[in-house]
Enzyme design. Structure first.
Site, PDB file in Angstrom:
ATOM      1  N   GLY A 160      30.142  39.513  35.554  1.00 50.06           N
ATOM      2  CA  GLY A 160      30.565  38.599  36.612  1.00 50.06           C
ATOM      3  C   GLY A 160      30.451  37.282  36.334  1.00 50.06           C
ATOM      4  O   GLY A 160      29.454  36.733  35.594  1.00 50.06           O
ATOM      5  N   GLY A 161      31.187  36.438  36.743  1.00 52.51           N
ATOM      6  CA  GLY A 161      31.323  35.147  36.888  1.00 52.51           C
ATOM      7  C   GLY A 161      31.777  34.516  35.235  1.00 52.51           C
ATOM      8  O   GLY A 161      31.811  33.093  35.268  1.00 52.51           O
ATOM      9  N   ARG A 182      29.373  51.765  47.385  1.00 54.92           N
ATOM     10  CA  ARG A 182      29.078  50.749  46.365  1.00 54.92           C
ATOM     11  C   ARG A 182      28.410  49.388  46.970  1.00 54.92           C
ATOM     12  O   ARG A 182      27.415  49.010  46.849  1.00 54.92           O
ATOM     13  CB  ARG A 182      30.222  50.170  45.642  1.00 54.92           C
ATOM     14  CG  ARG A 182      29.872  49.446  44.407  1.00 54.92           C
ATOM     15  CD  ARG A 182      31.075  49.023  43.999  1.00 54.92           C
ATOM     16  NE  ARG A 182      31.093  48.144  42.554  1.00 54.92           N
ATOM     17  CZ  ARG A 182      31.576  48.381  41.217  1.00 54.92           C
ATOM     18  NH1 ARG A 182      32.408  49.673  41.337  1.00 54.92           N
ATOM     19  NH2 ARG A 182      31.371  47.649  40.538  1.00 54.92           N
ATOM     20  N   GLY A 192      34.563  45.326  46.637  1.00 58.45           N
ATOM     21  CA  GLY A 192      34.072  45.251  47.955  1.00 58.45           C
ATOM     22  C   GLY A 192      35.345  44.597  48.893  1.00 58.45           C
ATOM     23  O   GLY A 192      34.957  44.450  50.114  1.00 58.45           O
ATOM     24  N   GLU A 219      33.174  42.498  51.138  1.00 61.13           N
ATOM     25  CA  GLU A 219      32.381  41.555  50.334  1.00 61.13           C
ATOM     26  C   GLU A 219      33.313  41.152  49.279  1.00 61.13           C
ATOM     27  O   GLU A 219      32.820  40.990  47.916  1.00 61.13           O
ATOM     28  CB  GLU A 219      31.235  42.337  49.981  1.00 61.13           C
ATOM     29  CG  GLU A 219      30.093  42.598  51.021  1.00 61.13           C
ATOM     30  CD  GLU A 219      28.552  43.025  50.574  1.00 61.13           C
ATOM     31  OE1 GLU A 219      28.407  42.458  49.559  1.00 61.13           O
ATOM     32  OE2 GLU A 219      28.225  43.738  51.538  1.00 61.13           O
ATOM     33  N   CYS A 221      34.742  38.096  44.503  1.00 63.02           N
ATOM     34  CA  CYS A 221      33.649  38.490  45.183  1.00 63.02           C
ATOM     35  C   CYS A 221      32.984  37.602  46.145  1.00 63.02           C
ATOM     36  O   CYS A 221      32.758  36.435  45.882  1.00 63.02           O
ATOM     37  CB  CYS A 221      32.559  38.964  44.211  1.00 63.02           C
ATOM     38  SG  CYS A 221      31.011  39.893  44.997  1.00 63.02           S
TER      39      CYS A 221
END
Length: 525
Positions: free
Chosen positions: A381-382, A442, A430, A457, A347
């Site tokens: 995420g992450g 989205r 993205g 993105e 991302c």
């Protein structure tokens, strides 16, 4: 609630290792993520293997492990969702496909090895065996035994697999099937309580039978139970990791929703409700209204629309990184809120748009509103390792992972070979390719708008093949339970209550990983 220090030494620790409220207040306005902090250990009287990982995402959605596979088109389709559910988690099937295709993917999960098959595939007496062979070929069935029902749905007989052959293709089913009078059946009323317990006793009593035909008082076929399904389910009680199932013993599954819009830009309410209705008919366990920016009027309208039409359906919504965002979505009707903007490995939202909050700080702030509104949180995420999951679970109810599963053989990404090594395609929703395939909405963009270029993105990348979901989850769950053992936490509630944090410097981050050695790999290619 963190225990009050009762000894001088404990008092020293309590002044330095801080619970969430004190720790995040002391670090503001700096926002922190997983590698910025470490958890302090506590006295433990449990073994890691005994740590209970069950989590509840709504009144009706209970998971055996707090791990969800992401609704990305290179991560979760039916095969991944089945593997996740069999391991106790949940798969969110992406929406970069035709709505009808997504419904089919959900149906594949819900019909995968479960107790009572309530809508078995049947055939009619007047059909020829050739018609059955054509149906098997067209619909890719992996079985050849079919209940036979008349035009009123009443059980007429059973067509055995040893008769579904080319040499019999010209014969009529009615002439060669096992007639109703020779079949052993069971009343639907007897199966209404615990179908697996009843079926287990049935197969024990009727030696040699492998299927139970369930009928109502009028003789109509109401279901089918196979001995292999029952053996799988009863065997789960002896397994260390139990599958996540609904009240009818079907595997759990979720699906992301696309914000379908009319040419004018407003939500196409009829199409959305029709699609969700089809998902509900397939017994979907949760739907996810997933966008990059969930604290918006459009997302709120969609959550309210689905909630009003389906009051009991579990709704996951996001993504947000603030208490106000959680409060907004909870008031719109969401049960569970996704937290995370820009932390994913593929991302680029923070680079492109300049927005997003590091995950731990975002989770802490979101958690304050979640507690007040009685909703659950998902850390989205992450996450790159099991230690990150342990830290996330001190502030959230479950985690969503994409990159960790993208290299698994169950992921739908394309396989590539480069210099003798195998990789799978992995792309952010993205990324330009994903947005052109359907995920542009989205990110608040329109893939059909030819006057403006889509602004990416996310990126497209490769993940080295990492084996099966079973193996990946075994490592992750082992790490989570180990972390809980270090904190003396018997369950996720105790993990959240006992968590104490310390800030980690750059040198501390280096110290935490293998260093000053030459690592020897034992992996076999």
């Amino acid at each position: 609630m963190t225990k009050v220090a009762t000894t001088p030494a404990a008092g020293i620790d309590a002044g330095f290792y801080l619970p969430a409220d004190a720790f995040f207040a002391a670090t503001r306005p700096t926002a922190l993520t997983f590698d910025d902090v470490s958890l302090a250990t506590l006295h433990s009287d449990i073994l890691p293997r005994d740590a209970d990982l069950v989590t509840q995402l709504s009144e009706t959605l209970r998971l055996q492990i707090p791990v969800i596979s992401s609704d990305m088109d290179t991560v979760t389709e039916a095969r991944m969702a089945i593997a996740m559910a069999l391991n106790g988690g949940l798969g969110l099937i992406h929406y970069n496909m035709a709505p009808a295709h997504q419904v089919e993917e959900v149906a594949r999960v819900k019909h995968h090895i479960h107790g009572l098959i309530q809508d078995p595939i049947t055939v009619e007496p007047d059909l020829l065996i050739g018609d059955v062979l054509a149906m098997i070929e067209e619909r890719k069935f992996e079985f050849r035994t079919f209940p036979v029902v008349d035009e009123h749905g009443k059980l007429a007989g059973m067509l055995s697999s040893n008769l579904v052959k080319e040499r019999y293709r010209a014969k009529k089913i009615a002439d060669i099937m096992t007639p109703r009078a020779q079949l052993v059946t069971i009343s639907a009323k007897k199966m209404s309580g615990d179908p697996i317990k009843v079926a287990d006793a049935f197969f024990t009593e009727h030696v040699g039978l492998h299927k139970i035909l369930v009928i109502d008082d009028s003789g109509r076929l109401r279901g089918l139970v196979t001995s292999s399904d029952v053996e799988r389910i009863t065997g789960e009680s002896k397994s260390l990791r139990k599958p996540a199932r609904d009240a009818e013993f079907r595997l759990t599954v979720g699906a992301a929703l696309a914000p379908m819009r009319k040419p004018s830009g407003e939500l196409d309410r009829d199409k959305i409700l029709s699609h969700v209705g089809q998902l509900v008919e397939e017994n979907i366990d949760a739907v996810a209204v997933s966008t990059a920016h969930g604290h918006t009027a459009g997302v709120g309208d969609m959550v309210r629309l689905v909630r009003d039409a389906f009051p009991k359906l579990t709704i996951i919504a996001g993504n947000v990184t603030s208490a106000a965002g959680v409060e907004f979505l909870a008031d719109c009707g969401a049960n569970t809120i996704k937290v995370g903007q820009g932390p994913g490995s593929i991302c680029t939202t923070r680079m492109v748009a300049g927005v997003g909050i590091p995950q731990l700080t975002a989770l802490y702030l979101a958690g304050k509103a979640a507690a007040a509104r009685g909703v659950r949180l998902l850390a989205d995420g992450g996450i790159t390792k099991s230690g990150d999951i342990v830290k996330a679970l001190t502030l959230a109810d479950a985690v969503i992972c994409g990159g960790l599963f993208a290299g698994c053989r169950e992921a739908p990404g394309e396989i590539l070979e480069i210099n003798g090594k195998l990789y799978k395609q992995y792309r952010g929703m993205g990324s330009l390719a994903a947005m052109k395939a359907g995920s542009a909405a989205r990110y608040g963009q329109d893939k059909t708008d030819t006057s403006r270029k889509l602004t990416a993105e996310g990126i497209e990348a490769l993940k080295e093949i990492s084996g099966s979901v079973d193996n990946v989850l075994t490592d992750l769950i082992g790490g989570i339970q180990s972390g809980m053992g270090y904190l003396g936490a018997k369950n996720l509630g105790e993990l959240r209550a006992k968590a104490r944090y310390v800030r980690v410097s750059a040198a501390g981050q280096k110290e935490a990983a293998p260093h000053d050695v030459i690592e020897v790999s034992t992996r076999k290619d």
